[in-house]
Design an enzyme around this catalytic site. Structure first.
Site, PDB file in Angstrom:
ATOM      1  N   HIS A  29     -44.566   6.415   9.660  1.00  0.00           N
ATOM      2  CA  HIS A  29     -43.301   5.761   9.269  1.00  0.00           C
ATOM      3  C   HIS A  29     -41.979   6.176   9.893  1.00  0.00           C
ATOM      4  CE1 HIS A  29     -44.826   4.058   5.054  1.00  0.00           C
ATOM      5  NE2 HIS A  29     -45.743   3.998   6.012  1.00  0.00           N
ATOM      6  N   HIS A  40     -58.200   4.405   1.921  1.00  0.00           N
ATOM      7  CA  HIS A  40     -57.750   5.712   2.566  1.00  0.00           C
ATOM      8  C   HIS A  40     -56.768   6.460   1.632  1.00  0.00           C
ATOM      9  CE1 HIS A  40     -60.351   5.992   6.046  1.00  0.00           C
ATOM     10  NE2 HIS A  40     -60.976   5.189   5.440  1.00  0.00           N
ATOM     11  N   GLU A  75     -29.224  12.118 -12.272  1.00  0.00           N
ATOM     12  CA  GLU A  75     -30.191  12.878 -13.107  1.00  0.00           C
ATOM     13  C   GLU A  75     -31.682  12.636 -12.929  1.00  0.00           C
ATOM     14  OE1 GLU A  75     -30.184  10.684 -17.011  1.00  0.00           O
ATOM     15  OE2 GLU A  75     -28.938   9.136 -16.136  1.00  0.00           O
ATOM     16  N   THR A  76     -31.843  11.445 -12.371  1.00  0.00           N
ATOM     17  CA  THR A  76     -33.244  10.989 -11.917  1.00  0.00           C
ATOM     18  C   THR A  76     -33.043  10.223 -10.652  1.00  0.00           C
ATOM     19  OG1 THR A  76     -34.006  10.786 -14.226  1.00  0.00           O
ATOM     20  CG2 THR A  76     -35.256   9.596 -12.631  1.00  0.00           C
ATOM     21  N   HIS A  81     -37.762  13.748 -11.941  1.00  0.00           N
ATOM     22  CA  HIS A  81     -36.601  14.368 -12.772  1.00  0.00           C
ATOM     23  C   HIS A  81     -36.942  15.713 -12.935  1.00  0.00           C
ATOM     24  CE1 HIS A  81     -33.659  14.523 -15.931  1.00  0.00           C
ATOM     25  NE2 HIS A  81     -34.600  15.359 -16.641  1.00  0.00           N
ATOM     26  N   HIS A  91     -49.559   8.319   6.715  1.00  0.00           N
ATOM     27  CA  HIS A  91     -50.821   7.902   5.968  1.00  0.00           C
ATOM     28  C   HIS A  91     -51.890   7.380   7.011  1.00  0.00           C
ATOM     29  CE1 HIS A  91     -50.241   3.429   5.990  1.00  0.00           C
ATOM     30  NE2 HIS A  91     -48.949   3.784   5.762  1.00  0.00           N
ATOM     31  N   CYS A  92     -53.154   7.479   6.607  1.00  0.00           N
ATOM     32  CA  CYS A  92     -54.315   6.632   7.299  1.00  0.00           C
ATOM     33  C   CYS A  92     -54.193   5.379   7.016  1.00  0.00           C
ATOM     34  CB  CYS A  92     -55.557   7.388   6.821  1.00  0.00           C
ATOM     35  SG  CYS A  92     -56.911   6.907   8.031  1.00  0.00           S
ATOM     36  N   ASP A 140     -50.544   6.594  10.662  1.00  0.00           N
ATOM     37  CA  ASP A 140     -49.338   5.686  10.889  1.00  0.00           C
ATOM     38  C   ASP A 140     -48.266   6.591  10.153  1.00  0.00           C
ATOM     39  OD1 ASP A 140     -47.335   4.172  10.235  1.00  0.00           O
ATOM     40  OD2 ASP A 140     -48.292   2.781   8.841  1.00  0.00           O
ATOM     41  N   HIS A 184     -40.377  10.660 -14.145  1.00  0.00           N
ATOM     42  CA  HIS A 184     -39.749  10.146 -15.723  1.00  0.00           C
ATOM     43  C   HIS A 184     -40.233   8.702 -16.086  1.00  0.00           C
ATOM     44  CE1 HIS A 184     -37.127  10.713 -19.154  1.00  0.00           C
ATOM     45  NE2 HIS A 184     -36.822  11.931 -18.578  1.00  0.00           N
ATOM     46  N   HIS A 224     -60.866   7.684  11.102  1.00  0.00           N
ATOM     47  CA  HIS A 224     -59.430   7.651  10.610  1.00  0.00           C
ATOM     48  C   HIS A 224     -58.544   7.641  11.643  1.00  0.00           C
ATOM     49  CE1 HIS A 224     -61.258   9.321   6.941  1.00  0.00           C
ATOM     50  NE2 HIS A 224     -62.073  10.095   7.708  1.00  0.00           N
ATOM     51  N   MET A 229     -55.069  10.450   1.514  1.00  0.00           N
ATOM     52  CA  MET A 229     -54.854  10.425   2.874  1.00  0.00           C
ATOM     53  C   MET A 229     -53.622  10.117   3.201  1.00  0.00           C
ATOM     54  SD  MET A 229     -57.739   9.958   5.849  1.00  0.00           S
ATOM     55  CE  MET A 229     -57.879  11.075   7.098  1.00  0.00           C
TER      56      MET A 229
END
Length: 368
Positions: free
Chosen positions: A119, A165, A299-300, A275, A154-155, A117, A326, A114, A170
């Protein structure tokens, strides 16, 4: 332009420059203070200061890559690949200019290699190129948080292992707060009373000839079937925090009328559209970027696949709220919904039922 205006503009420019320089400056890392952050299971977030105290710090975090069989829904189990045993992994919180020092531990009981990463990180595939650990090993990585916002981690072990993964759970998120805290759409400081982390997860669980979901004896055994099913891009489950109904009932989120709540929402693989039924996003940071002016009264709000975003709402009314995707098919049929109980006084000026039908059942409308 009069002298006072000129002085004010220059002063503001110097202030912004000083803040930017403080973040961008290189530091003698050996002299920076160290703090250990105790990570907690989502939807909760670790204790943190909304406004940084003092200069940059080295924030030490420890995560284990735990492989475990979990129940996504009744009769549906999957080998979850996790950070610290939860789907999603825990939220990490630091300030812009801090250093994240991660100790990543792969227990000897694991069956796979494993890595992680981030971001939010700069270089080496977000750290993935420097953190690959086999079972029984550990690695320590330090990186500087130079971009404020909320970000996915994430992996990413390489090749087909990357989607496998990620769709096995993950992934997680990190929040990098501006050193002087969050700002509203007018640039004024804004604070939150509570913060919750919702990690949305799409699962692809194969079925056998008998129509029942398959259960495998170890993660790799189901890899080929899961990836083949995932090629169709149609998940069998879309859930918040690892399982259908994981944040409902006794596990529902709580708040009080008048409180500002920050929702951090991540989706490592697919687009999503959160939402809050009966509420709004008073502030929504597009793409999770705290460097940009937030949108208001949404709203969303949108979460691009492979991203995290933040939205803040001040609750005006008490009662049971539903927070969901939504895409209502995913929310109601596949599981992407949670509940929130808010305490406080009802305000008839905002809403009042003037006449109830004879068959009125207020609970019926909350079946999400």
């Amino acid at each position: 332009m009069n002298n006072k205006v000129v002085q004010a503009v220059i002063g503001l420019g110097l202030l912004c420059f000083s803040a930017s320089f403080a973040v961008a400056a290189k530091h003698d890392i050996s002299k920076l203070p160290r703090v250990k952050q105790e990570l907690v299971a989502p939807p909760f977030v670790p204790e943190h200061d909304q406004v940084a105290k003092g200069g940059p710090k080295i924030v030490e975090v420890r995560m284990e890559t735990i492989e475990k069989l979990v129940e996504v829904a009744p009769g549906a189990k999957v080998w979850a690949l996790t950070f610290n045993g939860t789907v999603p992994g825990p939220l990490i919180v630091v300030h812009e200019g801090d250093y994240v020092e991660l100790t990543l531990v792969n227990p000897k009981e694991s069956t796979m290699a494993h890595n992680v990463d981030f971001h939010a990180a700069t270089g080496a595939l977000g750290g993935a190129g420097l953190t690959l650990v086999n079972p029984g090993e550990e690695v320590v990585l330090r990186w500087k948080a130079v971009k404020p916002g909320v970000f996915v981690y994430h992996c990413a072990p390489g090749g087909t292992m990357i989607p496998f993964h990620v769709i096995s759970g993950m992934n997680g998120a990190i929040m990098v707060l501006p050193r002087d805290g969050l700002k509203d759409a007018k640039g004024k400081p804004v604070r939150y009373d509570r913060a919750f982390y919702i990690g949305e997860q799409d699962f692809y669980l194969p079925k056998g000839a008998d129509g029942k979901y398959k259960v495998y004896d170890q993660p790799a055994a189901g890899m080929a079937d899961m990836l083949e099913l995932a090629k169709g891009l149609v998940p069998t489950h879309v859930v918040f925090n690892g399982a259908v109904g994981a944040i409902t009932g006794d596990n529902a989120l709580t708040a009080k009328v008048g409180e500002k709540v920050l929702f951090i929402h991540s989706q490592a693989n697919r687009d999503s559209r959160p939402h809050l039924i009966g509420g709004h996003a008073d502030l929504y940071w597009v793409g999770g970027s705290f460097s940009d002016v937030p949108l208001t009264s949404q709203e969303t709000w949108f979460v691009p696949g492979g991203a995290a975003v933040a939205a803040l709402y001040e609750f005006k009314m008490p009662g049971l709220y539903v927070y969901l995707s939504h895409n209502l098919i995913e929310a109601v049929l596949l599981g992407a919904a949670l509940h929130m109980n808010v305490e406080g006084e009802w305000d008839n000026d905002l809403m009042e039922q003037l006449k109830a039908p004879a068959s009125f059942n207020p609970a019926a409308a909350m079946d999400h």
